[in-house]
Every structure is written in C-alpha cells, then in structure tokens.
Write a protein that holds these residues in place. Structure first.
Motif, PDB file in Angstrom:
ATOM      1  N   GLU A 272       0.807  -1.216   0.000  1.00 27.90           N
ATOM      2  CA  GLU A 272       0.000   0.000   0.000  1.00 27.90           C
ATOM      3  C   GLU A 272       0.842   1.270   0.000  1.00 27.90           C
ATOM      4  O   GLU A 272       0.308   2.354  -0.223  1.00 27.90           O
ATOM      5  N   GLN A 273       2.130   1.156   0.274  1.00 28.80           N
ATOM      6  CA  GLN A 273       2.997   2.331   0.309  1.00 28.80           C
ATOM      7  C   GLN A 273       3.862   2.480  -0.940  1.00 28.80           C
ATOM      8  O   GLN A 273       4.772   3.301  -0.962  1.00 28.80           O
ATOM      9  N   ASP A 274       3.582   1.692  -1.961  1.00 32.17           N
ATOM     10  CA  ASP A 274       4.403   1.709  -3.174  1.00 32.17           C
ATOM     11  C   ASP A 274       3.915   2.818  -4.111  1.00 32.17           C
ATOM     12  O   ASP A 274       3.400   2.557  -5.196  1.00 32.17           O
ATOM     13  N   TYR A 275       4.087   4.070  -3.687  1.00 27.19           N
ATOM     14  CA  TYR A 275       3.647   5.226  -4.466  1.00 27.19           C
ATOM     15  C   TYR A 275       4.824   5.813  -5.242  1.00 27.19           C
ATOM     16  O   TYR A 275       5.985   5.657  -4.860  1.00 27.19           O
ATOM     17  N   GLU A 276       4.492   6.510  -6.327  1.00 23.28           N
ATOM     18  CA  GLU A 276       5.474   7.265  -7.099  1.00 23.28           C
ATOM     19  C   GLU A 276       4.883   8.629  -7.450  1.00 23.28           C
ATOM     20  O   GLU A 276       3.665   8.776  -7.567  1.00 23.28           O
ATOM     21  N   MET A 277       5.776   9.601  -7.592  1.00 23.01           N
ATOM     22  CA  MET A 277       5.326  10.963  -7.859  1.00 23.01           C
ATOM     23  C   MET A 277       4.770  11.083  -9.271  1.00 23.01           C
ATOM     24  O   MET A 277       5.400  10.669 -10.232  1.00 23.01           O
ATOM     25  N   CYS A 278       3.562  11.656  -9.364  1.00 27.29           N
ATOM     26  CA  CYS A 278       2.976  11.946 -10.679  1.00 27.29           C
ATOM     27  C   CYS A 278       3.196  13.414 -11.050  1.00 27.29           C
ATOM     28  O   CYS A 278       3.736  13.703 -12.102  1.00 27.29           O
ATOM     29  N   PHE A 279       2.771  14.333 -10.183  1.00 25.54           N
ATOM     30  CA  PHE A 279       3.074  15.751 -10.429  1.00 25.54           C
ATOM     31  C   PHE A 279       2.984  16.511  -9.113  1.00 25.54           C
ATOM     32  O   PHE A 279       2.373  16.044  -8.129  1.00 25.54           O
ATOM     33  N   ARG A 280       3.604  17.695  -9.091  1.00 30.23           N
ATOM     34  CA  ARG A 280       3.576  18.608  -7.949  1.00 30.23           C
ATOM     35  C   ARG A 280       3.542  20.028  -8.495  1.00 30.23           C
ATOM     36  O   ARG A 280       4.438  20.429  -9.249  1.00 30.23           O
ATOM     37  N   VAL A 281       2.513  20.781  -8.132  1.00 29.69           N
ATOM     38  CA  VAL A 281       2.306  22.126  -8.670  1.00 29.69           C
ATOM     39  C   VAL A 281       2.185  23.098  -7.505  1.00 29.69           C
ATOM     40  O   VAL A 281       1.422  22.845  -6.552  1.00 29.69           O
ATOM     41  N   GLU A 282       2.926  24.181  -7.564  1.00 28.61           N
ATOM     42  CA  GLU A 282       2.858  25.220  -6.532  1.00 28.61           C
ATOM     43  C   GLU A 282       1.963  26.366  -6.995  1.00 28.61           C
ATOM     44  O   GLU A 282       1.605  26.477  -8.169  1.00 28.61           O
ATOM     45  N   ASN A 283       1.610  27.215  -6.021  1.00 27.75           N
ATOM     46  CA  ASN A 283       0.778  28.411  -6.280  1.00 27.75           C
ATOM     47  C   ASN A 283      -0.552  28.024  -6.927  1.00 27.75           C
ATOM     48  O   ASN A 283      -0.962  28.575  -7.942  1.00 27.75           O
ATOM     49  N   VAL A 284      -1.209  27.065  -6.311  1.00 28.59           N
ATOM     50  CA  VAL A 284      -2.545  26.653  -6.759  1.00 28.59           C
ATOM     51  C   VAL A 284      -3.547  27.209  -5.754  1.00 28.59           C
ATOM     52  O   VAL A 284      -3.448  26.937  -4.550  1.00 28.59           O
ATOM     53  N   PHE A 285      -4.507  27.978  -6.243  1.00 28.56           N
ATOM     54  CA  PHE A 285      -5.495  28.620  -5.380  1.00 28.56           C
ATOM     55  C   PHE A 285      -6.869  28.044  -5.694  1.00 28.56           C
ATOM     56  O   PHE A 285      -7.352  28.134  -6.833  1.00 28.56           O
ATOM     57  N   LEU A 286      -7.489  27.465  -4.663  1.00 32.14           N
ATOM     58  CA  LEU A 286      -8.771  26.805  -4.805  1.00 32.14           C
ATOM     59  C   LEU A 286      -9.811  27.518  -3.951  1.00 32.14           C
ATOM     60  O   LEU A 286      -9.467  28.177  -2.954  1.00 32.14           O
ATOM     61  N   PRO A 287     -11.074  27.390  -4.278  1.00 32.91           N
ATOM     62  CA  PRO A 287     -12.122  28.041  -3.479  1.00 32.91           C
ATOM     63  C   PRO A 287     -12.221  27.444  -2.088  1.00 32.91           C
ATOM     64  O   PRO A 287     -11.849  26.295  -1.841  1.00 32.91           O
ATOM     65  N   LYS A 288     -12.742  28.239  -1.153  1.00 30.23           N
ATOM     66  CA  LYS A 288     -12.934  27.793   0.213  1.00 30.23           C
ATOM     67  C   LYS A 288     -14.253  27.023   0.330  1.00 30.23           C
ATOM     68  O   LYS A 288     -15.222  27.309  -0.376  1.00 30.23           O
ATOM     69  N   SER A 289     -14.251  26.055   1.231  1.00 33.19           N
ATOM     70  CA  SER A 289     -15.478  25.302   1.546  1.00 33.19           C
ATOM     71  C   SER A 289     -16.104  24.701   0.291  1.00 33.19           C
ATOM     72  O   SER A 289     -17.265  24.953  -0.037  1.00 33.19           O
ATOM     73  N   GLY A 290     -15.329  23.900  -0.432  1.00 33.83           N
ATOM     74  CA  GLY A 290     -15.850  23.246  -1.625  1.00 33.83           C
ATOM     75  C   GLY A 290     -16.430  21.876  -1.322  1.00 33.83           C
ATOM     76  O   GLY A 290     -16.512  21.433  -0.167  1.00 33.83           O
ATOM     77  N   TYR A 291     -16.836  21.194  -2.398  1.00 36.78           N
ATOM     78  CA  TYR A 291     -17.410  19.853  -2.313  1.00 36.78           C
ATOM     79  C   TYR A 291     -16.469  18.865  -3.000  1.00 36.78           C
ATOM     80  O   TYR A 291     -15.877  19.162  -4.043  1.00 36.78           O
ATOM     81  N   PHE A 292     -16.362  17.663  -2.401  1.00 34.74           N
ATOM     82  CA  PHE A 292     -15.643  16.575  -3.038  1.00 34.74           C
ATOM     83  C   PHE A 292     -16.611  15.787  -3.917  1.00 34.74           C
ATOM     84  O   PHE A 292     -17.792  15.621  -3.583  1.00 34.74           O
ATOM     85  N   GLY A 293     -16.087  15.265  -5.036  1.00 33.30           N
ATOM     86  CA  GLY A 293     -16.913  14.457  -5.920  1.00 33.30           C
ATOM     87  C   GLY A 293     -16.080  13.538  -6.788  1.00 33.30           C
ATOM     88  O   GLY A 293     -14.887  13.788  -7.029  1.00 33.30           O
TER      89      GLY A 293
END
Length: 506
Positions: free
Chosen positions: A210-231
C-alpha cells in the motif's frame, strides 16, 4: 576535491530531507469520516451512502461504488452532501478501471468544486465550466497522440469550457503518463493540497504494497475556493469500462475550524484538559515532598535525558548516510556479479572458438598465427564472433529447409497410403489401356450381333437372304462407329489429364 564535493552534496541533500521530515511532524493530521467512505458496509440497506449522494448510472454496493458500468454512453457521479469545513486536505482513493477491450473509455474524474456538479454532464460525467479543481484519469486518446491513459489536473474559474477533443492539453496544470487499466491489484491515487501546493502520488496496482507510491506531479501556487465539495464521476462512450471506487479517505491538516487560530474545544477535550492540569499539580506536590525527604540529593539534569533538536538532526543524518552506504554496497555487489558473468561468458566463447579454429588450416599465402607469450591468451575478436554467428544461422536455416522437405515428403506418402487404403484393388494402368479395352468391347458386341442375326436367318429358312436395298449404307455405319470412338477417346484423354493434375497436389 571532486569526491569531497560529492560528499558535501549528499550531506546537504540528506540534511534537507531530514529537516523536512522533522518539520512535517509538526503538521496535525485528522481523519474526516464525514467526507469518506470505505468497505465493508459502504452502502446501507436502502442503497444510500452515509454523508454522500449519488446519481446517474452510479451504483453503490457494500464493497464499492460503480460510477459507470461497462455499457455504452453511461454517466454517473457521487458528491458529498455538505461542504468542507477545512481548507487543506489529503485524499486517498482506491479504484479499479477494467474492461475487456485493449482500449478503454472514457475515464474517471476527481472534483473539488465550489458547487456540486451534475450526474450526467459532458466532462467525465459531471458539469462543464466548474469553479475549482478537476483531476482526470483519461483512458481514451481523443487527440490521437498515443499518450493515453493519462492523468492530469485542470483548474477552472467557471469561464472556460473543457477542450475534450484535445484532452485538455492547453488547459492542464500538470500531468503524467500512467496506465491504470486492468491491474491485478487496485490502483490508488493520493491527492494532497497543502500550503497552496497540489501533489498527486500514484500507485500503479502491480503490487499489494500500500505504500508503493510514485510521484505523478507537484504544482505550486494553486489557489482553490474555500469550503468546496468533493466528488467523483465517470463516463463511457463508444467503448466502455467498469469504473469502480473502493474507498475514498479524507484527512485534514491543522484544526477543523474555518477560522485559524481559534480551535473549538469539545466537552471531552475540556474534561481531558482539566484532568491534565490536576495531574500536573499532583506531580508538583510529589516533587516537593521528595525534596523534603531527600535534601542532600541533587536534582538530575533533565536535558541529559533527552536529545536536543541538533542531536536529533545529526542522528537522522547519520542514519541516512548509513542507508546510502548499504544501498551503494549492495549495488557494488550486484555489479561484481554482472562483471563475473560477463567474464565467464567471454571465457566460454574463447574456448569454443579455439576448439573450432584449431581444426581449420590457414589459407594459402597466410602463415599460422604466432605463438603467444607465456601466460597470455589471445581473446576472441568481434569479426570472429560475427562469423561464428553467421555460420550458426546458415546451419539453422539449412536444417529448417531440410525439415520442411521431409515433412512435405511425409505428407505425400501419407496421402498415397490413404488412397491405397480406400481403394486397395486399384492398379496403375497405361494411358491407352482404356481405349483398347473399349475397342475390344465394341468388336465383341458386333460379333455378338452378327451371331444373333445368323441364328435368326437360320430359323426363318435356308433360302432367306438379306434384301438388296439397304436403308443404311456401310459408310454410314462406319462413320457412326468412328465418331463414337473419337468421342470416347477424347473423354478418356480428358479424364487422364484431370487425374494427373490432381496427383500433383500430393
């Protein structure tokens, strides 16, 4: 100097990693069950998922949520009922995308949006022109660039329409080429949004770790709305896959309150805090009593019992160096094994070449090679290896041709034996045998007719004679006989030619 620089670089790298690990322990992480679901008993008896709602062609069971089944033109989605009360989060998704075809369609999407999307939209089963983040697991190559399955993130402010025909190439923040279809174990994606940094780690589903992860991407300065919904949503087109989500686990960073710096204490937390203060007072009283009973003892220095921050950092640095040393030692051992195998292979080739070359006399005009110095053996050269491989290839090709010829001869012999078994009394006749037998039969028939006519004439009387006037002349009879013979002869020749042609196939 170069070795010293390498050591310093490794030292700085290990120091930074250790510092990040130390700093990361200061971040408080809390599991949010109201924004998560997992088996078993994922869905209730009435089919509902606690704290979630789904629609379209989505189906919820006790083990997973099937967003879109493997049928054409299916769309479905699942959304949280309530908006988030925290701004930084981490989501762990385990899913399976599987189908019978070599190519799948269309894919699955993860959403964090200001408002809930639809259940039958145009963008992987959800609404277009959203406000927030969409991470797409795209399994169909719409732009024919042969770069799918592909994972990429798109942030929208509500004014941009998603470019589905080009797989959002000009709109994506970042992405990676990863295959997530038809894996033996569930594929997983860990999405983290912390300090305005969006990170996606991917588990390819080829191992059960379960810990065999690899990096896909990493992006800085990402601004998202507050109090959103997951889907989560998925869709199929002309091709179809099963899009199953096994679990969706959400964790928040820091306090769950929307206002930072003002955590809300529950009754249990207040009670535990009061008990902690009482234990602190009791501990101080016991210390005073111990000092009165033992006035001559010096108080121990508590700093010697615990390591400082600098000592902890140095210990972590040395542990990292030891791990690097162990890895390099293992790589060195494997490299020695590879070099040893190469040397043994070269030695075997040299021995075989010497054994073969010792029986070959030197060409005319060439002298035998000079003897080598004592203790030195000449190794095989590249052109000699190529010549040996070419000779082996020619021998293999000759053996294949000989084998093919033997197989063809065997097939022909088997065919002749089968034909003889079907007609065991058959005999090979000459070409003109049938024609001669037919002529003999015709001659016997004419003689038989003449004998019958003579018998009839003898019965009618001794003075009976044939009429002088004949209805059919002798020339006509001969012409008819010759014509019949010609027809029979032509038919026999035609039949013999057909038989000879059919025998060529055997």
């Amino acid at each position: 100097m170069e070795g010293l620089f390498k050591f310093l670089n490794i030292f700085v790298l290990v120091f930074l990693i250790a510092r990040d690990l130390v700093n990361s322990t200061n971040v408080q992480k809390r599991f949010e069950y109201k924004y998560s679901f997992k088996p078993p008993y994922l869905a209730q008896k009435d089919g509902s998922v606690p704290f979630w709602e789904y629609g379209g062609n989505a189906i919820a069971s006790s083990e997973n949520v099937r967003l879109a089944p493997s049928l054409r033109s299916q769309k479905g989605a699942i959304w949280t009922k309530n908006p988030l009360n925290f701004n930084e989060w981490e989501v762990d998704i385990a899913f399976r995308i599987s189908g019978r075809g070599r190519i799948g369609a269309d894919g699955m999407a993860f959403w964090y949006t200001q408002a809930k999307g639809s259940y039958d939209g145009d963008v992987f089963g959800s609404s277009d022109q959203w406000v927030g983040l969409g991470i797409f697991f795209d399994s169909f190559d719409n732009d024919n660039k042969h770069n799918n399955p592909y994972i990429y993130a798109v942030v929208n402010d509500g004014n941009k329409k998603f470019e589905h025909h080009s797989d959002g190439t000009t709109q994506q923040l970042a992405g990676c080429l990863r295959d997530f279809r038809n894996k033996p174990f569930p594929t997983r994606a860990r999405i983290e949004f912390h300090n305005n940094i969006l990170t996606l780690l991917f588990h390819n589903g080829m191992t059960n770790n379960e810990q065999d992860y690899e990096m896909c991407f990493r992006v800085e300065n990402v601004f998202l709305p507050k109090s959103g919904y997951f889907g989560l949503s998925a869709a199929t087109g002309g091709l179809a896959d099963d899009h199953d989500v096994i679990h969706f686990l959400t964790s928040s960073f820091g306090a769950s309150s929307s206002v930072p710096g003002q955590p809300v204490l529950t009754d249990d937390q207040q009670r535990l805090q009061q008990e902690y203060l009482e234990y602190q007072k009791k501990l101080e009283q016991q210390k005073e009593e111990y000092r009165k009973d033992h006035p001559n003892e010096k108080e121990p220095d508590l700093e010697d019992w615990f390591e400082s921050d600098n000592q902890r950092e140095l210990r972590q640095i040395f542990q990292g160096q030891n791990q690097i040393y162990e890895v390099m030692k293992e790589l060195n051992r494997k490299l020695d094994e590879v070099v040893g195998k190469q040397e043994r292979t070269i030695g075997l080739i040299t021995q075989q070449t010497g054994a073969v070359g010792s029986n070959i006399p030197p060409a005319q005009g060439q002298s035998s090679p000079p003897a080598q110095a004592s203790g030195f053996v000449d190794t095989i050269r590249r052109h000699e290896v190529d010549a040996m491989f070419n000779n082996q290839n020619q021998m293999v090709n000759s053996i294949r041709e000989l084998r093919q010829f033997i197989l063809e001869a065997k097939q022909r012999i088997d065919t002749v034996i089968n034909n003889q078994a079907k007609a065991p009394t058959a005999q090979v006749q000459a070409v003109g045998y049938d024609t001669q037998s037919i002529i003999n039969e015709v001659r016997d028939g004419i003689n038989h007719v003449k004998s019958n006519v003579a018998q009839v004439a003898s019965q009618l009387g001794q003075g009976y004679k044939c009429p002088q006037i004949s209805c059919v002349s002798l020339t006509t009879i001969l012409f008819v006989v010759v014509l019949q013979l010609a027809i029979i002869l032509g038919y026999n020749l035609y039949r013999d030619s057909k038989d000879s042609q059919s025998k060529k196939f055997y």
